[in-house]
Design a protein around this motif. Structure first.
Motif, PDB file in Angstrom:
ATOM      1  N   GLN A 105     -53.652 -23.716   5.627  1.00 39.06           N
ATOM      2  CA  GLN A 105     -54.368 -24.971   5.444  1.00 39.06           C
ATOM      3  C   GLN A 105     -55.382 -24.775   4.319  1.00 39.06           C
ATOM      4  OE1 GLN A 105     -53.271 -27.355   7.302  1.00 39.06           O
ATOM      5  NE2 GLN A 105     -54.654 -28.981   6.770  1.00 39.06           N
ATOM      6  N   GLY A 106     -55.520 -25.702   3.429  1.00 41.11           N
ATOM      7  CA  GLY A 106     -56.407 -25.554   2.281  1.00 41.11           C
ATOM      8  C   GLY A 106     -55.693 -24.969   1.078  1.00 41.11           C
ATOM      9  N   SER A 107     -54.366 -24.761   1.201  1.00 41.84           N
ATOM     10  CA  SER A 107     -53.501 -24.322   0.087  1.00 41.84           C
ATOM     11  C   SER A 107     -53.793 -22.908  -0.394  1.00 41.84           C
ATOM     12  CB  SER A 107     -53.600 -25.307  -1.079  1.00 41.84           C
ATOM     13  OG  SER A 107     -53.229 -26.589  -0.667  1.00 41.84           O
ATOM     14  N   SER A 108     -54.265 -22.023   0.476  1.00 40.55           N
ATOM     15  CA  SER A 108     -54.548 -20.651   0.063  1.00 40.55           C
ATOM     16  C   SER A 108     -53.595 -19.687   0.754  1.00 40.55           C
ATOM     17  CB  SER A 108     -55.990 -20.276   0.386  1.00 40.55           C
ATOM     18  OG  SER A 108     -56.184 -20.265   1.785  1.00 40.55           O
ATOM     19  N   ARG A 160     -54.084 -19.467  -4.645  1.00 42.31           N
ATOM     20  CA  ARG A 160     -53.999 -20.845  -4.168  1.00 42.31           C
ATOM     21  C   ARG A 160     -52.696 -21.457  -4.663  1.00 42.31           C
ATOM     22  NH1 ARG A 160     -58.338 -22.551  -1.787  1.00 42.31           N
ATOM     23  NH2 ARG A 160     -58.006 -24.762  -2.147  1.00 42.31           N
ATOM     24  N   SER A 161     -52.270 -22.457  -3.937  1.00 43.75           N
ATOM     25  CA  SER A 161     -51.071 -23.191  -4.338  1.00 43.75           C
ATOM     26  C   SER A 161     -51.448 -24.631  -4.622  1.00 43.75           C
ATOM     27  CB  SER A 161     -50.017 -23.141  -3.235  1.00 43.75           C
ATOM     28  OG  SER A 161     -50.442 -23.892  -2.123  1.00 43.75           O
ATOM     29  N   LYS A 162     -50.628 -25.271  -5.417  1.00 43.19           N
ATOM     30  CA  LYS A 162     -50.825 -26.685  -5.709  1.00 43.19           C
ATOM     31  C   LYS A 162     -49.450 -27.339  -5.650  1.00 43.19           C
ATOM     32  CE  LYS A 162     -53.310 -29.628  -8.915  1.00 43.19           C
ATOM     33  NZ  LYS A 162     -54.063 -29.672 -10.151  1.00 43.19           N
ATOM     34  N   GLY A 163     -49.335 -28.370  -4.829  1.00 39.06           N
ATOM     35  CA  GLY A 163     -48.079 -29.090  -4.734  1.00 39.06           C
ATOM     36  C   GLY A 163     -47.050 -28.460  -3.809  1.00 39.06           C
ATOM     37  N   TYR A 170     -31.391 -29.690 -17.527  1.00 35.51           N
ATOM     38  CA  TYR A 170     -32.280 -30.792 -17.875  1.00 35.51           C
ATOM     39  C   TYR A 170     -33.101 -31.271 -16.692  1.00 35.51           C
ATOM     40  CZ  TYR A 170     -29.299 -30.873 -21.961  1.00 35.51           C
ATOM     41  OH  TYR A 170     -28.616 -30.515 -23.076  1.00 35.51           O
ATOM     42  N   ALA A 171     -32.846 -30.747 -15.520  1.00 40.76           N
ATOM     43  CA  ALA A 171     -33.596 -31.160 -14.335  1.00 40.76           C
ATOM     44  C   ALA A 171     -35.058 -30.741 -14.491  1.00 40.76           C
ATOM     45  CB  ALA A 171     -33.004 -30.536 -13.078  1.00 40.76           C
ATOM     46  N   SER A 172     -35.944 -31.483 -13.848  1.00 40.43           N
ATOM     47  CA  SER A 172     -37.365 -31.180 -13.983  1.00 40.43           C
ATOM     48  C   SER A 172     -37.684 -29.848 -13.318  1.00 40.43           C
ATOM     49  CB  SER A 172     -38.201 -32.298 -13.357  1.00 40.43           C
ATOM     50  OG  SER A 172     -37.917 -32.406 -11.991  1.00 40.43           O
ATOM     51  N   PRO A 173     -38.643 -29.102 -13.876  1.00 35.32           N
ATOM     52  CA  PRO A 173     -39.008 -27.823 -13.290  1.00 35.32           C
ATOM     53  C   PRO A 173     -39.707 -28.003 -11.951  1.00 35.32           C
ATOM     54  CG  PRO A 173     -40.511 -28.392 -15.063  1.00 35.32           C
ATOM     55  CD  PRO A 173     -39.429 -29.444 -15.026  1.00 35.32           C
ATOM     56  N   ALA A 174     -39.937 -26.881 -11.285  1.00 35.74           N
ATOM     57  CA  ALA A 174     -40.615 -26.911  -9.999  1.00 35.74           C
ATOM     58  C   ALA A 174     -41.943 -27.645 -10.130  1.00 35.74           C
ATOM     59  CB  ALA A 174     -40.838 -25.492  -9.496  1.00 35.74           C
ATOM     60  N   LYS A 175     -42.273 -28.428  -9.124  1.00 34.58           N
ATOM     61  CA  LYS A 175     -43.459 -29.264  -9.205  1.00 34.58           C
ATOM     62  C   LYS A 175     -44.732 -28.561  -8.745  1.00 34.58           C
ATOM     63  CE  LYS A 175     -40.941 -33.586  -8.634  1.00 34.58           C
ATOM     64  NZ  LYS A 175     -40.746 -33.897  -9.983  1.00 34.58           N
ATOM     65  N   GLY A 176     -44.624 -27.439  -8.062  1.00 34.92           N
ATOM     66  CA  GLY A 176     -45.791 -26.748  -7.558  1.00 34.92           C
ATOM     67  C   GLY A 176     -46.286 -25.679  -8.521  1.00 34.92           C
ATOM     68  N   SER A 177     -47.411 -25.084  -8.158  1.00 35.54           N
ATOM     69  CA  SER A 177     -47.928 -23.967  -8.946  1.00 35.54           C
ATOM     70  C   SER A 177     -48.635 -22.994  -8.010  1.00 35.54           C
ATOM     71  CB  SER A 177     -48.888 -24.454 -10.032  1.00 35.54           C
ATOM     72  OG  SER A 177     -50.039 -25.031  -9.448  1.00 35.54           O
ATOM     73  N   LEU A 178     -48.708 -21.747  -8.440  1.00 40.26           N
ATOM     74  CA  LEU A 178     -49.359 -20.689  -7.679  1.00 40.26           C
ATOM     75  C   LEU A 178     -50.281 -19.897  -8.590  1.00 40.26           C
ATOM     76  CD1 LEU A 178     -46.227 -19.355  -5.764  1.00 40.26           C
ATOM     77  CD2 LEU A 178     -48.263 -20.286  -4.671  1.00 40.26           C
ATOM     78  N   THR A 179     -51.391 -19.417  -8.030  1.00 40.04           N
ATOM     79  CA  THR A 179     -52.265 -18.488  -8.748  1.00 40.04           C
ATOM     80  C   THR A 179     -52.242 -17.168  -7.992  1.00 40.04           C
ATOM     81  OG1 THR A 179     -54.245 -19.097  -7.488  1.00 40.04           O
ATOM     82  CG2 THR A 179     -53.784 -20.367  -9.499  1.00 40.04           C
ATOM     83  N   ILE A 180     -52.698 -16.105  -8.661  1.00 38.83           N
ATOM     84  CA  ILE A 180     -52.736 -14.793  -8.004  1.00 38.83           C
ATOM     85  C   ILE A 180     -53.927 -14.000  -8.524  1.00 38.83           C
ATOM     86  CG2 ILE A 180     -51.195 -13.729  -9.689  1.00 38.83           C
ATOM     87  CD1 ILE A 180     -50.097 -11.986  -7.370  1.00 38.83           C
ATOM     88  N   LYS A 181     -54.542 -13.235  -7.611  1.00 43.94           N
ATOM     89  CA  LYS A 181     -55.638 -12.340  -7.977  1.00 43.94           C
ATOM     90  C   LYS A 181     -55.522 -11.103  -7.093  1.00 43.94           C
ATOM     91  CE  LYS A 181     -60.604 -12.152  -8.559  1.00 43.94           C
ATOM     92  NZ  LYS A 181     -61.888 -12.844  -8.415  1.00 43.94           N
ATOM     93  N   ALA A 182     -55.657  -9.927  -7.714  1.00 44.90           N
ATOM     94  CA  ALA A 182     -55.588  -8.660  -6.967  1.00 44.90           C
ATOM     95  C   ALA A 182     -57.004  -8.203  -6.641  1.00 44.90           C
ATOM     96  CB  ALA A 182     -54.881  -7.602  -7.793  1.00 44.90           C
ATOM     97  N   SER A 183     -57.164  -7.582  -5.473  1.00 49.32           N
ATOM     98  CA  SER A 183     -58.488  -7.096  -5.071  1.00 49.32           C
ATOM     99  C   SER A 183     -58.928  -5.912  -5.918  1.00 49.32           C
ATOM    100  CB  SER A 183     -58.490  -6.705  -3.585  1.00 49.32           C
ATOM    101  OG  SER A 183     -57.559  -5.651  -3.354  1.00 49.32           O
ATOM    102  N   ALA A 184     -57.973  -5.233  -6.546  1.00 43.23           N
ATOM    103  CA  ALA A 184     -58.303  -4.093  -7.408  1.00 43.23           C
ATOM    104  C   ALA A 184     -57.315  -4.051  -8.575  1.00 43.23           C
ATOM    105  CB  ALA A 184     -58.222  -2.797  -6.622  1.00 43.23           C
ATOM    106  N   THR A 185     -57.825  -3.660  -9.740  1.00 38.91           N
ATOM    107  CA  THR A 185     -56.928  -3.496 -10.890  1.00 38.91           C
ATOM    108  C   THR A 185     -56.499  -2.046 -11.040  1.00 38.91           C
ATOM    109  OG1 THR A 185     -58.851  -3.284 -12.347  1.00 38.91           O
ATOM    110  CG2 THR A 185     -57.841  -5.475 -12.151  1.00 38.91           C
ATOM    111  N   ASN A 186     -57.189  -1.134 -10.339  1.00 36.07           N
ATOM    112  CA  ASN A 186     -56.831   0.285 -10.294  1.00 36.07           C
ATOM    113  C   ASN A 186     -56.765   0.707  -8.832  1.00 36.07           C
ATOM    114  OD1 ASN A 186     -56.922   1.028 -13.194  1.00 36.07           O
ATOM    115  ND2 ASN A 186     -59.057   0.410 -12.996  1.00 36.07           N
ATOM    116  N   ALA A 187     -55.726   1.473  -8.490  1.00 28.61           N
ATOM    117  CA  ALA A 187     -55.576   1.932  -7.100  1.00 28.61           C
ATOM    118  C   ALA A 187     -54.882   3.281  -7.087  1.00 28.61           C
ATOM    119  CB  ALA A 187     -54.770   0.912  -6.311  1.00 28.61           C
TER     120      ALA A 187
END
Length: 139
Positions: free
Chosen positions: A104-107, A73-76, A45-62
């Motif tokens: 710095q800048g959350s990236s 980027r991160s948030k929190g 019942y504890a609250s979930p993690a408060k932060g968040s992360l995004t992700i992007k790959a430089s290529a979808t095929n390699a």
């Protein structure tokens, strides 16, 4: 007449005592109902993690062995938090050797060589905070 008066007094005293008991019991029930119930800590019942992360790959095929850069980027999450790259292997998330820290800048930005051919499901993780998945097809 004396007995009638004493009977009336006894009945009034009994009615007063009964009324007091009912009012006191009702007030206690109201106080109990208004008291918020504590939530369990350290459990499901504890609250979930408060932060968040995004992700992007430089290529979808390699090609196998090629370097792919993952950014996001991160948030929190505090600057300096360690972010690790994970891939799904036989239904389980395993950590790869690629990692970095949040700047710095959350990236963040990290490079990884992908050697396993096929569709790779990847994500980044910091503690309990995970990003959505990104898919890279390795040929």
């Amino acid at each position: 007449m004396k007995s009638t008066l004493s009977n009336r007094c006894a009945r009034m005293a009994a009615a007063g005592a009964l009324s007091f008991a009912l009012l006191a019991g009702g007030a206690a029930a109201t106080a109990t109902a208004a008291t918020p119930k504590p939530t369990p800590s350290g459990s499901k019942y504890a609250s979930p993690a408060k932060g968040s992360l995004t992700i992007k790959a430089s290529a979808t095929n390699a090609k196998a062995g090629d370097k792919v850069t993952f950014t996001g980027r991160s948030k929190g999450l505090p600057v300096g938090s360690k972010v690790v790259l994970q891939h799904k292997n036989k239904g389980k998330w395993t950590t790869l050797q690629a990692n970095t820290t949040i700047k710095q800048g959350s990236s963040y930005s990290l490079d990884a060589k992908l050697n396993t051919k096929g569709k790779e499901e990847l994500r980044v993780k910091d503690g309990e905070t995970v990003s959505p998945t990104v898919t890279v097809t390795v040929k």
